[in-house]
Write a protein that holds these residues in place. Sequence first.
Motif, mmCIF file in Angstrom:
data_model
loop_
_atom_site.group_PDB
_atom_site.id
_atom_site.type_symbol
_atom_site.label_atom_id
_atom_site.label_comp_id
_atom_site.label_asym_id
_atom_site.label_seq_id
_atom_site.Cartn_x
_atom_site.Cartn_y
_atom_site.Cartn_z
ATOM 1 N N MET A 1 -16.734 -18.241 -6.811
ATOM 2 C CA MET A 1 -17.579 -17.686 -7.840
ATOM 3 C C MET A 1 -17.358 -16.180 -7.899
ATOM 4 S SD MET A 1 -21.626 -18.686 -8.283
ATOM 5 C CE MET A 1 -21.670 -20.217 -7.405
ATOM 6 N N ASP A 2 -17.194 -15.653 -9.110
ATOM 7 C CA ASP A 2 -17.055 -14.208 -9.202
ATOM 8 C C ASP A 2 -18.422 -13.551 -9.040
ATOM 9 O OD1 ASP A 2 -18.414 -13.915 -11.720
ATOM 10 O OD2 ASP A 2 -16.581 -14.498 -12.760
ATOM 11 N N GLY A 3 -18.445 -12.242 -8.874
ATOM 12 C CA GLY A 3 -19.674 -11.515 -8.569
ATOM 13 C C GLY A 3 -20.768 -11.671 -9.612
ATOM 14 N N ALA A 4 -20.414 -11.564 -10.894
ATOM 15 C CA ALA A 4 -21.423 -11.668 -11.951
ATOM 16 C C ALA A 4 -22.011 -13.073 -12.002
ATOM 17 C CB ALA A 4 -20.821 -11.294 -13.299
ATOM 18 N N ARG A 5 -21.166 -14.077 -11.915
ATOM 19 C CA ARG A 5 -21.646 -15.465 -11.964
ATOM 20 C C ARG A 5 -22.549 -15.759 -10.765
ATOM 21 N NH1 ARG A 5 -20.123 -20.411 -14.391
ATOM 22 N NH2 ARG A 5 -20.720 -22.180 -13.092
ATOM 23 N N GLU A 6 -22.144 -15.294 -9.608
ATOM 24 C CA GLU A 6 -22.937 -15.517 -8.395
ATOM 25 C C GLU A 6 -24.311 -14.854 -8.503
ATOM 26 O OE1 GLU A 6 -22.549 -14.691 -3.615
ATOM 27 O OE2 GLU A 6 -20.735 -14.953 -4.816
ATOM 28 N N ARG A 7 -24.345 -13.640 -9.013
ATOM 29 C CA ARG A 7 -25.611 -12.911 -9.170
ATOM 30 C C ARG A 7 -26.534 -13.633 -10.154
ATOM 31 N NH1 ARG A 7 -23.364 -8.649 -10.204
ATOM 32 N NH2 ARG A 7 -23.462 -8.639 -12.449
ATOM 33 N N ILE A 8 -25.987 -14.076 -11.274
ATOM 34 C CA ILE A 8 -26.786 -14.788 -12.279
ATOM 35 C C ILE A 8 -27.294 -16.113 -11.714
ATOM 36 C CG2 ILE A 8 -26.654 -15.973 -14.508
ATOM 37 C CD1 ILE A 8 -24.680 -13.684 -15.337
#
Length: 112
Positions: A1-8
Amino acid sequence: MDGARERITTNIRKGVLEYCVLALLSQRDMYGLELADTLVARGLTASEGSLYPLLARMRQAGSVETRWLTPEQGHARRYYAITDQGRAQLRVFAAVWRDIQPHVDELITEEA
């Protein structure tokens, strides 16, 4: 998972986890690890470590209650049960979710 997807994903999970727990407990009483395994399998929490503090807060708030049971074989387990207050919270959440979910879907469909 990339950073933005993981945060969301983390933010959405945090917002709905309590109500997912209440939904599971509205079906039957469950012990902590059983809840954690079910939620992890559905992708609703990353680990059981984040669940136990939430369960403690829910117990203090009165939305769940607990009891210890010892099976004939094995160790004692703390079972969680939804309270009337928890059922009321779940009903409100379900109504709000049904109200906002189509609007969110509509907006993200237009954007995506």
